[in-house]
Design an enzyme around this catalytic site. Sequence first.
Site, mmCIF file in Angstrom:
data_model
loop_
_atom_site.group_PDB
_atom_site.id
_atom_site.type_symbol
_atom_site.label_atom_id
_atom_site.label_comp_id
_atom_site.label_asym_id
_atom_site.label_seq_id
_atom_site.Cartn_x
_atom_site.Cartn_y
_atom_site.Cartn_z
ATOM 1 N N LYS A 1 -55.240 -14.593 35.823
ATOM 2 C CA LYS A 1 -54.698 -13.917 34.640
ATOM 3 C C LYS A 1 -55.585 -12.765 34.189
ATOM 4 O O LYS A 1 -55.110 -11.812 33.573
ATOM 5 C CB LYS A 1 -54.491 -14.901 33.491
ATOM 6 C CG LYS A 1 -53.161 -15.618 33.566
ATOM 7 C CD LYS A 1 -53.013 -16.301 34.905
ATOM 8 C CE LYS A 1 -51.723 -16.915 35.242
ATOM 9 N NZ LYS A 1 -51.776 -17.636 36.533
ATOM 10 N N GLY B 1 -43.177 -17.800 48.526
ATOM 11 C CA GLY B 1 -42.614 -17.079 47.386
ATOM 12 C C GLY B 1 -42.508 -17.930 46.144
ATOM 13 O O GLY B 1 -41.608 -17.724 45.323
ATOM 14 N N HIS C 1 -39.113 -8.949 11.147
ATOM 15 C CA HIS C 1 -38.544 -7.781 11.832
ATOM 16 C C HIS C 1 -39.474 -6.580 11.661
ATOM 17 O O HIS C 1 -40.044 -6.396 10.587
ATOM 18 C CB HIS C 1 -37.169 -7.456 11.234
ATOM 19 C CG HIS C 1 -36.574 -6.180 11.762
ATOM 20 N ND1 HIS C 1 -35.963 -6.111 13.000
ATOM 21 C CD2 HIS C 1 -36.500 -4.928 11.221
ATOM 22 C CE1 HIS C 1 -35.533 -4.872 13.194
ATOM 23 N NE2 HIS C 1 -35.852 -4.131 12.123
ATOM 24 N N ALA D 1 -51.948 -27.056 34.148
ATOM 25 C CA ALA D 1 -53.202 -27.362 33.445
ATOM 26 C C ALA D 1 -52.941 -28.015 32.099
ATOM 27 O O ALA D 1 -53.620 -28.980 31.717
ATOM 28 C CB ALA D 1 -54.017 -26.082 33.258
#
Length: 472
Positions: A50, A179, A437, A313
Site C-alpha cells: 500500500k 489475476g 454535502h 489481516a
Amino acid sequence: MIEFDIAVIGGGPGGYVAAIRAAQQGACVCLIERDKVGGTCLNRGCIPTKALYSTALLLQRIKNSASHGIRAENLDFDFAQAARRKDEVVEKLVGGVEQLLKGNGVDIFRGEASLEGTGKVKIRSKDVVGHIRAKNIILATGSVVARPETLPIDGKNVLTSNEILAIKELPKSLLVIGGGYIGCEFASIFSAMGTEVTIVEQLPAILARSDRQAVREVEKTLKEQGVTIHTGTSVEALETAEGKVTARISGGRELSVEKVLVAVGRVPNTEGLGLEEAGVRTERGAVVVDEGMRTSAEGIFAIGDVTNIIQLAHVASYQGGIAVANALGGDRRADYRVVPSTIFTLPEIGQVGLTEEDCKEKGLEVKVGRFSYQASSKALCDGEPRGLVKVVAAKEDGTILGASIVGEEASALIAEVAVAMQEKMSAARLGEVIHSHPTLPEMIMEAAEDVGDSAVHKPGRGGRKTERVNKA
C-alpha cells in the site's frame, strides 16, 4: 521453566493483537516470533504494497492533472526513492508494534516455535534451544506464498510477492501470473509507474470473487494503462536466459519479459509446528478450529491465515480477540457475515457481504441500488468520475445483504455499509441518514435510496407524468 497464561506463536496482525488483548485483561503473556513483529502483512504484504500503491496513485493523478491546469510534461519518477519510502513506512510501523507489545508487558521471544506436549513450547534461536510452559497456546503463524513446482521461482527473475517488494529498480516489463487481488494490485502499481505489464489468469475472469461491474471498471483502467490481460490462459513454461524470462502460454504464444511475478495465492504456514504430535487436527494443510477458535487439542487455539477461513489481516485480529476471550474462560463465537475487504487496484474495490452474483447463485430475491461516481459532485470536483456504488438488499424487507464499491476511496466508503449491516439496517433506513454535502459518502445514501427507487440525483426515476385535463 517459565510459565505463562497465554503463549502466542506468530507476531502478525492476529498474533500481536491477541497478545495485547490478553495482556490488557491481566494475563501473563509471551509472543514468539522468528522474524520481525507485524508478520507478512506489515513486512512483506499489506503495508509495503500500500505504500507503493500510494505512490502509484499520486503518480497517476499527477499525470492526469492537465484538467486542473497542472502541467507535468517532464515528470521525473525515482522508483528507488519510492522503495526507500516504503521501507521507512514499514520500519516505523514495526517499531510501533514493538513498543505496543513492550508497553503492555508482553514478553517477546525470537526464534522458531514448536509444540512439545500439553502446554509446552520449544523455541529454537540459532544454536540456542529454550522451553516455556503456557496454560493456553494461540497459533498465529499466518501463511506463506504458494510456490507451484512447475514454475522455476529463483527470487531474481521469477519472483513471489516477497521478492518483488524488495527490488530497487523498476522493471521495464513484468508478467503477472495470477489475476487475483495480489496480482491485480501489483499490475496496477507497476503499470502506473511505467512498467509494461501482462496478466495471465487461468480462470475466465480476473478478480473472480468480486462484483462483475466493479471488475469491469478496474479492467478499463488497466487496459488504459497499457496492461495486457489474458484470461482462460495458463503459463506452460518459463525459461530464463541473459536476464530475460521467456514465458510460453497456452495457445503456443510466447512472451519475453524482464521479471515474472508468481501471484497464485497463499497457503497456511504449519511447517515445523509439531501439530500432529500435539494432537492438532489439520485439513488440506490448514488448522481446523471451531467457532471459538479452539483446535482439537485442549488449550490450543488457532487464528488467522493458518486456519484458512478468510485470509485477511483484520479477520486475524478479530479472531485473536475471540481466542483470547475463550482462553481466559469466556465463550465467544466468530461471526463472519459482515467482513469488509478492499482490493487496492486503480480504482479501488471495496466489498462487504454478498455480491449480486452471489445472491443469484443462492436463489435470493433482491433489489439492487446503484449510484455512479459521475453523478457525485465531490467525485467530479476531485477529478475522479470513474466508479460505482452498488447496494444489494433483500426484496422482502430491504435488509442490506451486501455492497460493492469501485472508485476513489472505496476502501473507506465500504466501512459505512459494514456498520449498517452489522446493525441489520434496511436500505431505506440507511438512506434516511443525513450525509454531509458535498462528500463521497453521499453516494452510499443515494445507492441505498435507489433500492427503493427514490434516489434524488439518479436520472430516470421520476414518477408518473401529470396529464393536463381541459375542462369543457
